[in-house]
Motif scaffolding. Sequence first.
Motif, mmCIF file in Angstrom:
data_model
loop_
_atom_site.group_PDB
_atom_site.id
_atom_site.type_symbol
_atom_site.label_atom_id
_atom_site.label_comp_id
_atom_site.label_asym_id
_atom_site.label_seq_id
_atom_site.Cartn_x
_atom_site.Cartn_y
_atom_site.Cartn_z
ATOM 1 N N ALA A 309 0.843 -1.198 0.000
ATOM 2 C CA ALA A 309 0.000 0.000 0.000
ATOM 3 C C ALA A 309 0.877 1.247 0.000
ATOM 4 C CB ALA A 309 -0.919 -0.009 1.215
ATOM 5 N N GLY A 310 1.971 1.199 0.803
ATOM 6 C CA GLY A 310 2.898 2.336 0.859
ATOM 7 C C GLY A 310 3.503 2.606 -0.505
ATOM 8 N N SER A 311 3.919 1.515 -1.175
ATOM 9 C CA SER A 311 4.526 1.689 -2.499
ATOM 10 C C SER A 311 3.507 2.273 -3.463
ATOM 11 C CB SER A 311 5.004 0.346 -3.057
ATOM 12 O OG SER A 311 5.724 -0.329 -2.110
ATOM 13 N N LEU A 312 2.253 1.749 -3.381
ATOM 14 C CA LEU A 312 1.214 2.262 -4.286
ATOM 15 C C LEU A 312 0.949 3.737 -4.012
ATOM 16 C CD1 LEU A 312 -1.326 -0.700 -4.378
ATOM 17 C CD2 LEU A 312 0.198 0.073 -6.190
ATOM 18 N N LEU A 313 0.923 4.070 -2.693
ATOM 19 C CA LEU A 313 0.687 5.468 -2.316
ATOM 20 C C LEU A 313 1.801 6.344 -2.872
ATOM 21 C CD1 LEU A 313 -1.326 7.065 -0.467
ATOM 22 C CD2 LEU A 313 0.502 7.065 1.218
ATOM 23 N N PHE A 314 3.025 5.829 -2.725
ATOM 24 C CA PHE A 314 4.180 6.569 -3.219
ATOM 25 C C PHE A 314 4.059 6.788 -4.736
ATOM 26 C CE2 PHE A 314 8.563 6.438 -4.927
ATOM 27 C CZ PHE A 314 9.014 7.613 -4.358
ATOM 28 N N LEU A 315 3.678 5.688 -5.433
ATOM 29 C CA LEU A 315 3.534 5.793 -6.893
ATOM 30 C C LEU A 315 2.432 6.776 -7.253
ATOM 31 C CD1 LEU A 315 3.951 2.100 -8.021
ATOM 32 C CD2 LEU A 315 5.513 4.003 -8.387
ATOM 33 N N TRP A 316 1.333 6.717 -6.438
ATOM 34 C CA TRP A 316 0.195 7.595 -6.699
ATOM 35 C C TRP A 316 0.616 9.059 -6.545
ATOM 36 C CZ3 TRP A 316 -2.822 10.740 -3.330
ATOM 37 C CH2 TRP A 316 -3.998 11.201 -3.890
ATOM 38 N N VAL A 317 1.373 9.321 -5.437
ATOM 39 C CA VAL A 317 1.832 10.697 -5.203
ATOM 40 C C VAL A 317 2.741 11.126 -6.352
ATOM 41 C CG1 VAL A 317 3.300 12.123 -3.714
ATOM 42 C CG2 VAL A 317 1.611 10.611 -2.694
ATOM 43 N N LEU A 318 3.621 10.200 -6.756
ATOM 44 C CA LEU A 318 4.548 10.479 -7.851
ATOM 45 C C LEU A 318 3.771 10.798 -9.132
ATOM 46 C CD1 LEU A 318 7.578 10.226 -7.333
ATOM 47 C CD2 LEU A 318 7.564 8.206 -8.791
ATOM 48 N N HIS A 319 2.739 9.946 -9.378
ATOM 49 C CA HIS A 319 1.911 10.126 -10.581
ATOM 50 C C HIS A 319 1.223 11.503 -10.549
ATOM 51 C CE1 HIS A 319 -0.985 9.253 -13.721
ATOM 52 N NE2 HIS A 319 -1.932 9.638 -12.889
ATOM 53 N N ASN A 320 0.690 11.857 -9.331
ATOM 54 C CA ASN A 320 -0.005 13.139 -9.206
ATOM 55 C C ASN A 320 0.935 14.305 -9.443
ATOM 56 O OD1 ASN A 320 -2.417 12.059 -8.740
ATOM 57 N ND2 ASN A 320 -2.632 12.728 -6.638
ATOM 58 N N LEU A 321 2.142 14.174 -8.877
ATOM 59 C CA LEU A 321 3.112 15.256 -9.055
ATOM 60 C C LEU A 321 3.455 15.410 -10.534
ATOM 61 C CD1 LEU A 321 5.533 14.690 -6.046
ATOM 62 C CD2 LEU A 321 3.985 16.595 -6.415
ATOM 63 N N ARG A 322 3.612 14.250 -11.193
ATOM 64 C CA ARG A 322 3.952 14.276 -12.619
ATOM 65 C C ARG A 322 2.825 14.918 -13.424
ATOM 66 N NH1 ARG A 322 3.003 10.701 -16.613
ATOM 67 N NH2 ARG A 322 4.358 10.898 -18.426
ATOM 68 N N THR A 323 1.568 14.479 -13.088
ATOM 69 C CA THR A 323 0.414 15.016 -13.811
ATOM 70 C C THR A 323 0.324 16.524 -13.619
ATOM 71 O OG1 THR A 323 -0.676 12.970 -13.225
ATOM 72 C CG2 THR A 323 -2.066 14.681 -14.156
ATOM 73 N N GLU A 324 0.554 16.951 -12.334
ATOM 74 C CA GLU A 324 0.450 18.381 -12.062
ATOM 75 C C GLU A 324 1.518 19.143 -12.851
ATOM 76 O OE1 GLU A 324 -0.461 19.290 -7.994
ATOM 77 O OE2 GLU A 324 0.649 21.161 -8.206
ATOM 78 N N TYR A 325 2.713 18.539 -12.889
ATOM 79 C CA TYR A 325 3.805 19.180 -13.626
ATOM 80 C C TYR A 325 3.438 19.322 -15.104
ATOM 81 C CZ TYR A 325 8.354 19.649 -15.870
ATOM 82 O OH TYR A 325 9.392 20.070 -16.652
ATOM 83 N N ILE A 326 2.880 18.211 -15.662
ATOM 84 C CA ILE A 326 2.510 18.232 -17.085
ATOM 85 C C ILE A 326 1.410 19.258 -17.329
ATOM 86 C CG2 ILE A 326 1.451 16.875 -18.926
ATOM 87 C CD1 ILE A 326 2.953 14.458 -17.808
ATOM 88 N N VAL A 327 0.396 19.266 -16.398
ATOM 89 C CA VAL A 327 -0.726 20.203 -16.573
ATOM 90 C C VAL A 327 -0.199 21.636 -16.562
ATOM 91 C CG1 VAL A 327 -2.767 21.139 -15.413
ATOM 92 C CG2 VAL A 327 -2.525 18.689 -15.685
ATOM 93 N N ARG A 328 0.717 21.905 -15.584
ATOM 94 C CA ARG A 328 1.271 23.260 -15.510
ATOM 95 C C ARG A 328 2.009 23.628 -16.782
ATOM 96 N NH1 ARG A 328 3.589 24.459 -9.512
ATOM 97 N NH2 ARG A 328 1.630 24.241 -8.466
ATOM 98 N N GLN A 329 2.789 22.662 -17.252
ATOM 99 C CA GLN A 329 3.569 22.916 -18.464
ATOM 100 C C GLN A 329 2.648 23.192 -19.650
ATOM 101 O OE1 GLN A 329 6.124 19.752 -19.683
ATOM 102 N NE2 GLN A 329 7.916 21.025 -19.413
ATOM 103 N N ARG A 330 1.584 22.328 -19.755
ATOM 104 C CA ARG A 330 0.639 22.503 -20.875
ATOM 105 C C ARG A 330 -0.084 23.837 -20.766
ATOM 106 N NH1 ARG A 330 -0.160 16.774 -22.156
ATOM 107 N NH2 ARG A 330 1.967 16.367 -22.802
ATOM 108 N N THR A 331 -0.480 24.197 -19.501
ATOM 109 C CA THR A 331 -1.194 25.458 -19.310
ATOM 110 C C THR A 331 -0.312 26.611 -19.758
ATOM 111 O OG1 THR A 331 -2.107 24.438 -17.352
ATOM 112 C CG2 THR A 331 -2.550 26.765 -17.615
ATOM 113 N N GLN A 332 0.975 26.524 -19.367
ATOM 114 C CA GLN A 332 1.885 27.591 -19.748
ATOM 115 C C GLN A 332 2.019 27.658 -21.279
ATOM 116 O OE1 GLN A 332 5.931 27.324 -18.285
ATOM 117 N NE2 GLN A 332 5.492 29.122 -17.060
#
Length: 598
Positions: A309-332
């Motif tokens: 569960a910890g690993s999945l949570l970690f991956l989920w957080v990582l995925h969210n950070l990546r998505t947010e980064y991509i969204v920010r980049q696309r928005t810019q």
Amino acid sequence: MFYVIILQILLIPPLFAEEIHIGILDWRSLENFDQHWLPSLKQIERKMPAHELVLHPMNLAELDHALEKGTLDFVITNPGHYVALSSHFDLAPIAQLQHIKEGLPLNQVGSVMLTRSERDDIQDFSDLKGLRVGAVGGDSFGGYQLMLDRLQQSFPDMNRWGVEWHFSGFPMDQLLERLLNNDVDAIILRSCLVEVMALEGKIELTHFRQVGDQVIATYPCKLSTDLYPGWPLLRTARVNDTLARQVVSVLMSSDSLMIEQDLVHWQPPVSYQSVYEVFEGLRIGPFAAFPHNPVLHWLLTHKHWLMLAGSLLFLWVLHNLRTEYIVRQRTQELEWSQQRQKLAENESHKHQEELRHASRFALMGELTAGLAHELNQPLTAIANYARGSIRYLKREDQSLEEKRRSLIDAAEQIACQADQAAAVMKNIRAFLKKEAGDYSWVQIDVVIADTLLFCHTRLSQASIHPKVILDDHLPGIYSHRIYLLQILANLVTNALDAMEEMQSEECLLEVCTYYNDDEQALIVEVKDRGKGIDPHIESHLFEPFMTTRKEGMGLGLSLSRSLAESMGGNLTLKSRLQGGAVAQLRLPLLSKKREPKH
Ligand code: ADP
């Protein structure tokens, strides 16, 4: 009883000797009483002649019972049993027997798990799932508890392995037989037992294989757990300090004994803390009353799931950070592209504005000849009226009153002609201004009149009198006067061009306005009876540079349509069935249609 008799024979007790009662846990033991314990204890009687040793070999229950009754002075038992007893009785270790049998240290206790040598399927503890494991009993320290503690420490979920425990009691040797008979798949033994039995020639070590290796460099026996201190000699609450001191002093001062192959001597006791920890881990003995920490137990039991569960949570957080980064980049990127688009739009708007301006100049160029004529008329009239006035003034045959009236008439005409010339100039100036002005409330009738005034010269050159049919109930529209003028002037000149080669009596130019209720739009139609639209270009009429005229630029219609659309309207051009063409300009009403005037 057997030991007591031997003791009586070996030691002839003095009369009225004080008895020292020692309870000893009896099992098929490596700590063989008669061979090892007895000779070493015998030294107490030798050095303390006023005392008589009475040894009581007992099982676990008998020992408990004797302690309860307070009939024992000393107890010798295994370390696990001592820890279990310590929660009920006042017991203190005072000495420990060091016992080395042909190089095998028997004073330390550990456990070993064995299986038959051919059982290749059992390599590790985790292979025990669903198998039968033989042990001495639930209360056996070296024969069960140590191994259980080891397993539970390493595998918190081992309770769910479905291990089938087979307890066969003492003596421990019978476990080996059961293993060889395939009654069980693996067994738990006290460490060094197999090695001693092999020395005695009772078993073949090659028939067995160890499960779970625990390597301690100086320890010569097979071992699957840690090592723990051996059997202690315990004093009970019954013993007074003097007797205890005497016994300890005798034992500590006596020399090592060599009995057959065994080297035996007493030494001070070591700490039994590690044994307490095993009991604490298993929640038995003095710790039975303490409940498990349920949270900790749950966490340990589910540690694999928690890690997952910890690993999945970690991956989920990582995925969210990546998505947010991509969204920010696309928005810019989007913002940049919007800015670029806006700049491009502004640029294109500027160019369009310049094009429209140039097109107005071109249109004006077409009308310039007429304009000169247009301005010439009022100027000639003004000049004529001025000359006429001079003539009136010079005439002798007129009365002053008559001259005055004539001059007033002439001056009024001059003013009227000058106003007309000024109106023409005003229109031209507005039409040719670079900034085409802004939106305002416009009456379409007035724009049509201005358009026809603009085109007056060309109309009169062609001897065409336009037929103007206006709906005089139309509301004002919020629109762009100069754009409307530009569109309508274009349509009228196009109509005149289409009728250029026709006799004037055949020509017809009609400008009409009406309101289209369905479209909520005001319509201006410019109809002609010219040559009609060339079928080759009919579908491309509104494309730039599309022209059939030699001196034409082909920009009029395309610019007019873009102007109409910029005002929210539309422009179409079609051939008429009866000949000629009809242009329709649709303009949206931003205000309600006025009620008809009566
Ligand atoms: P230009 O007048 O410079 O040719 P326009 O864009 O105003 O450019 O017109 C494009 C073409 O459309 C004209 O060359 C002509 O062939 C056709 N056209 C425009 N108005 C009419 C009309 N009333 N009757 C017939 N053809 C027309």
